[in-house]
Scaffold this active site. Structure first.
Site, PDB file in Angstrom:
ATOM      1  N   TYR A  49       0.780  -0.994  -0.103  1.00  0.00           N
ATOM      2  CA  TYR A  49       0.077   0.057  -0.003  1.00  0.00           C
ATOM      3  C   TYR A  49       0.952   1.211  -0.042  1.00  0.00           C
ATOM      4  CZ  TYR A  49      -3.806   3.002   1.469  1.00  0.00           C
ATOM      5  OH  TYR A  49      -4.809   3.973   1.350  1.00  0.00           O
ATOM      6  N   ALA A  51       0.924   5.203   0.569  1.00  0.00           N
ATOM      7  CA  ALA A  51       0.156   6.311   1.058  1.00  0.00           C
ATOM      8  C   ALA A  51       0.019   7.572   0.395  1.00  0.00           C
ATOM      9  CB  ALA A  51       0.694   6.510   2.534  1.00  0.00           C
ATOM     10  N   HIS A  77      -2.349  -4.582   1.266  1.00  0.00           N
ATOM     11  CA  HIS A  77      -1.756  -3.990   2.665  1.00  0.00           C
ATOM     12  C   HIS A  77      -2.506  -2.566   2.778  1.00  0.00           C
ATOM     13  CE1 HIS A  77       2.454  -5.837   2.376  1.00  0.00           C
ATOM     14  NE2 HIS A  77       1.682  -6.763   2.147  1.00  0.00           N
ATOM     15  N   ARG A 107       1.026   0.621  10.475  1.00  0.00           N
ATOM     16  CA  ARG A 107       0.830   1.927  10.540  1.00  0.00           C
ATOM     17  C   ARG A 107       1.193   2.682   9.379  1.00  0.00           C
ATOM     18  NH1 ARG A 107       5.475   4.818  14.076  1.00  0.00           N
ATOM     19  NH2 ARG A 107       6.442   4.423  12.057  1.00  0.00           N
ATOM     20  N   TYR A 147       9.373  -7.265  13.687  1.00  0.00           N
ATOM     21  CA  TYR A 147      10.685  -7.054  13.324  1.00  0.00           C
ATOM     22  C   TYR A 147      11.594  -7.797  13.762  1.00  0.00           C
ATOM     23  CZ  TYR A 147       7.889  -3.179  11.125  1.00  0.00           C
ATOM     24  OH  TYR A 147       6.892  -2.496  10.684  1.00  0.00           O
ATOM     25  N   HIS A 151      11.878  -2.636  15.394  1.00  0.00           N
ATOM     26  CA  HIS A 151      11.656  -1.585  14.513  1.00  0.00           C
ATOM     27  C   HIS A 151      12.345  -0.600  14.629  1.00  0.00           C
ATOM     28  CE1 HIS A 151       8.994   1.736  13.223  1.00  0.00           C
ATOM     29  NE2 HIS A 151       8.768   1.046  11.975  1.00  0.00           N
ATOM     30  N   LYS A 167      -0.574  -5.605  19.386  1.00  0.00           N
ATOM     31  CA  LYS A 167      -1.090  -6.001  18.096  1.00  0.00           C
ATOM     32  C   LYS A 167      -1.853  -7.450  18.055  1.00  0.00           C
ATOM     33  CE  LYS A 167       2.451  -4.806  15.329  1.00  0.00           C
ATOM     34  NZ  LYS A 167       3.067  -4.442  14.062  1.00  0.00           N
ATOM     35  N   GLN A 178       9.791  -8.278   8.688  1.00  0.00           N
ATOM     36  CA  GLN A 178      10.584  -7.383   8.084  1.00  0.00           C
ATOM     37  C   GLN A 178      11.632  -8.207   7.309  1.00  0.00           C
ATOM     38  OE1 GLN A 178      11.300  -5.065   6.196  1.00  0.00           O
ATOM     39  NE2 GLN A 178      11.063  -3.251   7.346  1.00  0.00           N
ATOM     40  N   PHE A 218      17.365   0.184   0.779  1.00  0.00           N
ATOM     41  CA  PHE A 218      16.092  -0.089   1.198  1.00  0.00           C
ATOM     42  C   PHE A 218      16.394  -0.442   2.829  1.00  0.00           C
ATOM     43  CE2 PHE A 218      15.088  -2.973  -2.543  1.00  0.00           C
ATOM     44  CZ  PHE A 218      14.123  -2.198  -3.051  1.00  0.00           C
ATOM     45  N   HIS A 268       7.889 -16.207   3.038  1.00  0.00           N
ATOM     46  CA  HIS A 268       7.209 -14.847   2.091  1.00  0.00           C
ATOM     47  C   HIS A 268       8.365 -14.039   1.614  1.00  0.00           C
ATOM     48  CE1 HIS A 268       4.193 -11.641   1.926  1.00  0.00           C
ATOM     49  NE2 HIS A 268       5.303 -10.858   2.060  1.00  0.00           N
TER      50      HIS A 268
HETATM   51  P1  FAD Z   1       3.451  -0.136  14.453  1.00  0.00           P
HETATM   52  O1  FAD Z   1       3.143  -1.470  14.938  1.00  0.00           O
HETATM   53  O2  FAD Z   1       2.334   0.612  14.776  1.00  0.00           O
HETATM   54  O3  FAD Z   1       4.939   0.131  15.208  1.00  0.00           O
HETATM   55  C1  FAD Z   1       5.648   1.241  14.692  1.00  0.00           C
HETATM   56  C2  FAD Z   1       6.383   1.808  16.204  1.00  0.00           C
HETATM   57  O4  FAD Z   1       5.556   2.319  17.088  1.00  0.00           O
HETATM   58  C3  FAD Z   1       7.356   0.729  16.236  1.00  0.00           C
HETATM   59  O5  FAD Z   1       8.652   1.394  16.690  1.00  0.00           O
HETATM   60  C4  FAD Z   1       6.590   0.175  17.503  1.00  0.00           C
HETATM   61  O6  FAD Z   1       7.408  -0.321  18.633  1.00  0.00           O
HETATM   62  C5  FAD Z   1       5.766   1.704  18.076  1.00  0.00           C
HETATM   63  N1  FAD Z   1       4.752   1.321  18.841  1.00  0.00           N
HETATM   64  C6  FAD Z   1       3.922   0.480  18.730  1.00  0.00           C
HETATM   65  N2  FAD Z   1       2.660   0.639  19.454  1.00  0.00           N
HETATM   66  C7  FAD Z   1       3.090   1.629  20.224  1.00  0.00           C
HETATM   67  C8  FAD Z   1       2.523   2.173  21.587  1.00  0.00           C
HETATM   68  N3  FAD Z   1       1.354   1.902  22.007  1.00  0.00           N
HETATM   69  N4  FAD Z   1       3.173   3.054  22.075  1.00  0.00           N
HETATM   70  C9  FAD Z   1       4.332   3.690  21.586  1.00  0.00           C
HETATM   71  N5  FAD Z   1       4.998   3.263  20.966  1.00  0.00           N
HETATM   72  C10 FAD Z   1       4.300   2.098  19.899  1.00  0.00           C
HETATM   73  N6  FAD Z   1       4.729   0.323   4.582  1.00  0.00           N
HETATM   74  C11 FAD Z   1       3.879   0.857   3.729  1.00  0.00           C
HETATM   75  O7  FAD Z   1       3.748   2.014   3.289  1.00  0.00           O
HETATM   76  N7  FAD Z   1       2.856  -0.131   2.662  1.00  0.00           N
HETATM   77  C12 FAD Z   1       3.279  -1.257   2.893  1.00  0.00           C
HETATM   78  O8  FAD Z   1       2.487  -1.964   2.124  1.00  0.00           O
HETATM   79  C13 FAD Z   1       4.201  -1.893   3.740  1.00  0.00           C
HETATM   80  N8  FAD Z   1       4.070  -3.272   3.719  1.00  0.00           N
HETATM   81  C14 FAD Z   1       4.859  -3.600   4.693  1.00  0.00           C
HETATM   82  C15 FAD Z   1       5.126  -5.161   5.040  1.00  0.00           C
HETATM   83  C16 FAD Z   1       5.837  -5.831   5.808  1.00  0.00           C
HETATM   84  C17 FAD Z   1       6.149  -7.217   5.916  1.00  0.00           C
HETATM   85  C18 FAD Z   1       6.648  -4.904   6.878  1.00  0.00           C
HETATM   86  C19 FAD Z   1       7.526  -5.555   7.776  1.00  0.00           C
HETATM   87  C20 FAD Z   1       6.600  -3.553   6.642  1.00  0.00           C
HETATM   88  C21 FAD Z   1       5.724  -3.019   5.867  1.00  0.00           C
HETATM   89  N9  FAD Z   1       5.551  -1.507   5.593  1.00  0.00           N
HETATM   90  C22 FAD Z   1       4.695  -1.059   4.479  1.00  0.00           C
HETATM   91  C23 FAD Z   1       6.384  -0.653   6.192  1.00  0.00           C
HETATM   92  C24 FAD Z   1       5.535  -0.089   7.782  1.00  0.00           C
HETATM   93  O9  FAD Z   1       4.591   0.527   7.264  1.00  0.00           O
HETATM   94  C25 FAD Z   1       6.755   0.377   8.694  1.00  0.00           C
HETATM   95  O10 FAD Z   1       7.642  -0.397   9.332  1.00  0.00           O
HETATM   96  C26 FAD Z   1       6.108   1.214   9.785  1.00  0.00           C
HETATM   97  O11 FAD Z   1       6.992   2.211  10.158  1.00  0.00           O
HETATM   98  C27 FAD Z   1       5.702   0.559  10.677  1.00  0.00           C
HETATM   99  O12 FAD Z   1       4.520  -0.105  10.637  1.00  0.00           O
HETATM  100  P2  FAD Z   1       3.830  -1.115  11.849  1.00  0.00           P
HETATM  101  O13 FAD Z   1       2.502  -1.589  11.411  1.00  0.00           O
HETATM  102  O14 FAD Z   1       4.806  -2.375  11.946  1.00  0.00           O
HETATM  103  O15 FAD Z   1       3.540  -0.239  12.974  1.00  0.00           O
END
Ligand code: FAD
Length: 286
Positions: A49, A51, A77, A107, A147, A151, A167, A178, A218, A268
């Site tokens: 996805y 954004a 996604h 996110r 991760y 992360h 989550k 990742q 990357f 994957h």
């Molecule tokens: P989260 O789980 O929200 O984590 C983000 C950060 O916030 C982490 O450091 C976490 O520790 C912290 N955090 C989480 N919850 C809390 C809380 N309650 N309080 C404080 N801190 C918190 N990106 C795209 O734009 N499009 C895609 O299609 C895409 N596909 C992906 C596919 C895979 C397999 C992976 C591994 C990544 C992908 N990404 C994609 C990248 C992803 O969007 C980024 O890595 C992003 O920075 C984090 O997303 P997340 O959902 O893991 O975030």
């Protein structure tokens, strides 16, 4: 079909991740890639996805293109940042009406052109918020990102795991990692998750190593490390990209073989929409 069901039924297999093309040539290349990789009978295929700008529309179009391949299970996604709840609901309605049953809930990263982006002002501040929202909507099997090396924004692996658990407790059904190039990071993640009582499937995310300079680009935005020995070996062939790719692909094949030997049954792949490299790897690990 829900991916959790597929993973239960097929304890061996591969899944493929594609990205939405920007040009007509890119669309043709994606079609060729999908057709070439279909014969490996993937567990599912996913579409990333984007954004920014027209990227959301491109993702949707690419998902629709994948859905034409009737035998494929397609997972879009979705990133929560910059979206409002009603927009996510509309998108989920649309995907559901097309028979989609799986969503990768993320996110997303802050927009590149917005300095000091304030996550707290977002309706979906973390991946967790999107997981909760989709769970409440119902119907979908939910994937999340995890991760192996932590992360990039977290201060420790423990903190990372704590948020990952949130989550999963909120309703994530499976996870995809990742990219990583040293399998010990993946095995370590599984061990940490296991100790924390997390039992959902965690698919290792594999990026084929081809052009080391591009891969370094990357990984510069995530915490993934490239083992020095392979980085140095590949860099010696900067002027011979074919040889560099051969070394990288051989490395990825060995990485996959080691994962399989150590119990990973479902892999994957981040395909980068490139079928040839993928075919070499898949043929070698069958
Ligand atoms: P989260 O789980 O929200 O984590 C983000 C950060 O916030 C982490 O450091 C976490 O520790 C912290 N955090 C989480 N919850 C809390 C809380 N309650 N309080 C404080 N801190 C918190 N990106 C795209 O734009 N499009 C895609 O299609 C895409 N596909 C992906 C596919 C895979 C397999 C992976 C591994 C990544 C992908 N990404 C994609 C990248 C992803 O969007 C980024 O890595 C992003 O920075 C984090 O997303 P997340 O959902 O893991 O975030």
């Amino acid at each position: 079909m829900k991916i959790t069901e597929i993973l239960k039924q097929r304890d061996k297999g591969v899944s493929f991740e594609f990205f939405p093309p920007k040009t007509e040539a890119g669309k043709r290349s994606l079609e060729t890639t999908v057709k070439a990789l279909k014969k490996y009978n993937p567990l599912y295929v996913s579409m990333t996805y984007g954004a920014a700008g027209g990227a959301q529309q491109r993702t949707k179009e690419a998902v629709i293109m994948l859905l034409k391949e009737k035998e494929l299970v397609v997972m879009p996604h979705l990133t929560g940042i910059c979206l409002e709840k009603k927009e996510v609901k509309n998108l989920l309605d649309e995907y559901r009406s097309k028979g989609i049953e799986n969503i990768m809930a993320l996110r997303g990263d802050p927009p590149l052109d917005e300095e000091g982006f304030d996550f707290s002002k977002q309706e979906f501040c973390y991946g967790l918020d999107l997981v909760k929202f989709i769970k409440q909507y119902g119907q979908f099997c939910i994937g999340v990102a995890v991760y192996p090396e932590g992360h990039i924004e977290t201060s420790s692996l423990e903190e990372d795991l704590e948020y990952t658990k949130q989550k999963i407790d909120a309703g994530a059904d499976f996870a995809v990692t990742q990219m990583f190039f040293d399998n010990t990071h993946y095995y370590g993640l599984l061990e940490r998750m296991n100790k924390k009582g997390i039992t959902i499937p965690v698919l290792p995310g594999i990026l084929p190593l081809t052009d080391v300079a591009k891969v370094k680009q990357f990984v510069s935005i995530c915490r993934t490390t490239i083992p020095k020995h392979i980085e140095e070996k590949m860099e010696r062939y900067r002027k011979d990209l074919a040889e560099m790719e051969k070394i990288g692909v051989d490395f990825t094949i060995k990485q996959c073989q080691d994962l399989i030997k150590n119990g990973a049954k479902q892999l994957h792949f981040f395909t980068l929409n490139k079928p040839e490299v993928m075919k070499r790897i898949l043929d070698a690990i069958q």
